[in-house]
Design a protein around this motif. Sequence first.
Motif, PDB file in Angstrom:
ATOM      1  N   GLU A 137      -4.001  -7.213  -0.725  1.00 50.17           N
ATOM      2  CA  GLU A 137      -5.134  -7.923  -1.282  1.00 50.17           C
ATOM      3  C   GLU A 137      -5.861  -8.672  -0.177  1.00 50.17           C
ATOM      4  O   GLU A 137      -5.261  -9.129   0.780  1.00 50.17           O
ATOM      5  CB  GLU A 137      -4.670  -8.922  -2.354  1.00 50.17           C
ATOM      6  CG  GLU A 137      -4.064  -8.254  -3.580  1.00 50.17           C
ATOM      7  CD  GLU A 137      -3.714  -9.278  -4.632  1.00 50.17           C
ATOM      8  OE1 GLU A 137      -3.927 -10.484  -4.357  1.00 50.17           O
ATOM      9  OE2 GLU A 137      -3.240  -8.896  -5.696  1.00 50.17           O
ATOM     10  N   GLU A 193      -8.846 -14.707   0.461  1.00 54.21           N
ATOM     11  CA  GLU A 193     -10.106 -15.389   0.220  1.00 54.21           C
ATOM     12  C   GLU A 193     -10.363 -16.405   1.328  1.00 54.21           C
ATOM     13  O   GLU A 193      -9.479 -17.162   1.705  1.00 54.21           O
ATOM     14  CB  GLU A 193     -10.075 -16.087  -1.144  1.00 54.21           C
ATOM     15  CG  GLU A 193      -9.993 -15.126  -2.317  1.00 54.21           C
ATOM     16  CD  GLU A 193      -9.933 -15.868  -3.636  1.00 54.21           C
ATOM     17  OE1 GLU A 193      -9.945 -17.124  -3.592  1.00 54.21           O
ATOM     18  OE2 GLU A 193      -9.861 -15.214  -4.681  1.00 54.21           O
ATOM     19  N   VAL A 222     -19.166 -14.125  -7.468  1.00 52.17           N
ATOM     20  CA  VAL A 222     -18.025 -14.545  -8.275  1.00 52.17           C
ATOM     21  C   VAL A 222     -16.713 -14.133  -7.607  1.00 52.17           C
ATOM     22  O   VAL A 222     -16.681 -13.281  -6.719  1.00 52.17           O
ATOM     23  CB  VAL A 222     -18.091 -13.959  -9.697  1.00 52.17           C
ATOM     24  CG1 VAL A 222     -19.355 -14.415 -10.400  1.00 52.17           C
ATOM     25  CG2 VAL A 222     -18.017 -12.440  -9.663  1.00 52.17           C
ATOM     26  N   GLU A 223     -15.638 -14.768  -8.050  1.00 51.25           N
ATOM     27  CA  GLU A 223     -14.293 -14.416  -7.619  1.00 51.25           C
ATOM     28  C   GLU A 223     -13.383 -14.465  -8.833  1.00 51.25           C
ATOM     29  O   GLU A 223     -13.667 -15.146  -9.817  1.00 51.25           O
ATOM     30  CB  GLU A 223     -13.789 -15.377  -6.537  1.00 51.25           C
ATOM     31  CG  GLU A 223     -13.675 -16.820  -6.988  1.00 51.25           C
ATOM     32  CD  GLU A 223     -13.267 -17.753  -5.865  1.00 51.25           C
ATOM     33  OE1 GLU A 223     -13.167 -17.288  -4.725  1.00 51.25           O
ATOM     34  OE2 GLU A 223     -13.047 -18.952  -6.136  1.00 51.25           O
ATOM     35  N   ARG A 224     -12.292 -13.699  -8.763  1.00 50.30           N
ATOM     36  CA  ARG A 224     -11.356 -13.648  -9.892  1.00 50.30           C
ATOM     37  C   ARG A 224     -10.487 -14.898  -9.909  1.00 50.30           C
ATOM     38  O   ARG A 224      -9.980 -15.341  -8.883  1.00 50.30           O
ATOM     39  CB  ARG A 224     -10.481 -12.401  -9.817  1.00 50.30           C
ATOM     40  CG  ARG A 224      -9.532 -12.248 -11.021  1.00 50.30           C
ATOM     41  CD  ARG A 224      -8.718 -10.983 -10.910  1.00 50.30           C
ATOM     42  NE  ARG A 224      -9.547  -9.801 -11.113  1.00 50.30           N
ATOM     43  CZ  ARG A 224      -9.864  -9.322 -12.299  1.00 50.30           C
ATOM     44  NH1 ARG A 224      -9.434  -9.926 -13.395  1.00 50.30           N
ATOM     45  NH2 ARG A 224     -10.604  -8.238 -12.408  1.00 50.30           N
ATOM     46  N   ASP A 225     -10.344 -15.483 -11.096  1.00 47.29           N
ATOM     47  CA  ASP A 225      -9.475 -16.636 -11.299  1.00 47.29           C
ATOM     48  C   ASP A 225      -8.538 -16.291 -12.447  1.00 47.29           C
ATOM     49  O   ASP A 225      -8.812 -16.576 -13.603  1.00 47.29           O
ATOM     50  CB  ASP A 225     -10.305 -17.885 -11.618  1.00 47.29           C
ATOM     51  CG  ASP A 225      -9.442 -19.124 -11.801  1.00 47.29           C
ATOM     52  OD1 ASP A 225      -8.248 -19.073 -11.451  1.00 47.29           O
ATOM     53  OD2 ASP A 225      -9.957 -20.143 -12.297  1.00 47.29           O
ATOM     54  N   ASP A 267      -7.343 -14.125 -15.196  1.00 51.09           N
ATOM     55  CA  ASP A 267      -8.006 -13.098 -15.998  1.00 51.09           C
ATOM     56  C   ASP A 267      -9.498 -13.378 -16.156  1.00 51.09           C
ATOM     57  O   ASP A 267     -10.192 -12.652 -16.868  1.00 51.09           O
ATOM     58  CB  ASP A 267      -7.355 -13.008 -17.385  1.00 51.09           C
ATOM     59  CG  ASP A 267      -5.917 -12.524 -17.307  1.00 51.09           C
ATOM     60  OD1 ASP A 267      -5.610 -11.767 -16.360  1.00 51.09           O
ATOM     61  OD2 ASP A 267      -5.108 -12.913 -18.174  1.00 51.09           O
ATOM     62  N   ASP A 268      -9.982 -14.419 -15.520  1.00 53.26           N
ATOM     63  CA  ASP A 268     -11.371 -14.832 -15.674  1.00 53.26           C
ATOM     64  C   ASP A 268     -12.095 -14.712 -14.336  1.00 53.26           C
ATOM     65  O   ASP A 268     -11.494 -14.443 -13.303  1.00 53.26           O
ATOM     66  CB  ASP A 268     -11.425 -16.282 -16.177  1.00 53.26           C
ATOM     67  CG  ASP A 268     -12.746 -16.612 -16.836  1.00 53.26           C
ATOM     68  OD1 ASP A 268     -13.602 -15.719 -16.931  1.00 53.26           O
ATOM     69  OD2 ASP A 268     -12.931 -17.779 -17.246  1.00 53.26           O
ATOM     70  N   PHE A 269     -13.419 -14.919 -14.376  1.00 57.99           N
ATOM     71  CA  PHE A 269     -14.222 -14.942 -13.161  1.00 57.99           C
ATOM     72  C   PHE A 269     -14.912 -16.292 -13.056  1.00 57.99           C
ATOM     73  O   PHE A 269     -15.342 -16.858 -14.064  1.00 57.99           O
ATOM     74  CB  PHE A 269     -15.265 -13.818 -13.179  1.00 57.99           C
ATOM     75  CG  PHE A 269     -14.680 -12.450 -12.981  1.00 57.99           C
ATOM     76  CD1 PHE A 269     -14.444 -11.959 -11.706  1.00 57.99           C
ATOM     77  CD2 PHE A 269     -14.347 -11.656 -14.071  1.00 57.99           C
ATOM     78  CE1 PHE A 269     -13.903 -10.696 -11.524  1.00 57.99           C
ATOM     79  CE2 PHE A 269     -13.806 -10.401 -13.899  1.00 57.99           C
ATOM     80  CZ  PHE A 269     -13.583  -9.918 -12.607  1.00 57.99           C
ATOM     81  N   GLN A 270     -15.006 -16.799 -11.835  1.00 57.13           N
ATOM     82  CA  GLN A 270     -15.664 -18.063 -11.565  1.00 57.13           C
ATOM     83  C   GLN A 270     -16.603 -17.879 -10.373  1.00 57.13           C
ATOM     84  O   GLN A 270     -16.386 -17.009  -9.526  1.00 57.13           O
ATOM     85  CB  GLN A 270     -14.634 -19.156 -11.241  1.00 57.13           C
ATOM     86  CG  GLN A 270     -13.686 -19.499 -12.365  1.00 57.13           C
ATOM     87  CD  GLN A 270     -14.382 -20.237 -13.499  1.00 57.13           C
ATOM     88  OE1 GLN A 270     -15.448 -20.819 -13.318  1.00 57.13           O
ATOM     89  NE2 GLN A 270     -13.786 -20.209 -14.689  1.00 57.13           N
TER      90      GLN A 270
END
Length: 217
Positions: A38, A41, A192-195, A197-200
């Motif tokens: 991965e 970030e 955006v970035e993955r947080d 199961d969500d995106f922020q």
Amino acid sequence: MTEPSGGSGMPRRPVAVPVAALLIVAAVGITALLGGLEEVEEPPQPLSQGAVLDQGLYSTKFVEARVAVEESGFSFEEDKRFVELLFDVTNLGDETMHVGAPPEKPSIVGSGFANSLIKITPPIEDGKGPFTYALAKEGQTSQLHPGVTTKVVVRFRLDEGERPPEKVTLDVAAFEHVPGFQDQTIQWQPVVERDGDDFQPAVKARVTLPVKAGGPA
């Protein structure tokens, strides 16, 4: 007695392989089976007063934070005090954009400049703002025209006798040109970035501005 063929007759010594190397090889192998390494970030850029940030849609200079006084003009009424955050914002797009407003919580929609101020520390209390506008020759405006650098003000009110903060810290997002969420029209949206199961919205820079004493707004 005949010696075994294929050898010198000397016993072979085992080659020592460090345990750490074996663990690294095993970890890389497992990670490859799971779909590859991965990406790490990058942390937000630490910026301060006077810095310029390329936000994709905007080029933004963080001018200063100051206390501004709005005189009432009446002896029986107290002057109003505000903490003002000043920006020089250049619209790098092809269309007129809106100043926007800092969101109550991080949002992955909205392309107004102030929408990119996804977190303000200390937080602004309810009823005190934020109030946002741009300055034009004819007064205040909500528009940012293509290729034009405009002074943008984001401010919040101080109560009577309230001490202003020593500094204000901003978490600032950037924008990218992507298909819209509700239609496939290409438009500007926050990066955006993955947080989980969500995106922020991703924090591109963390800007710290000392709050200066000021005069009339």
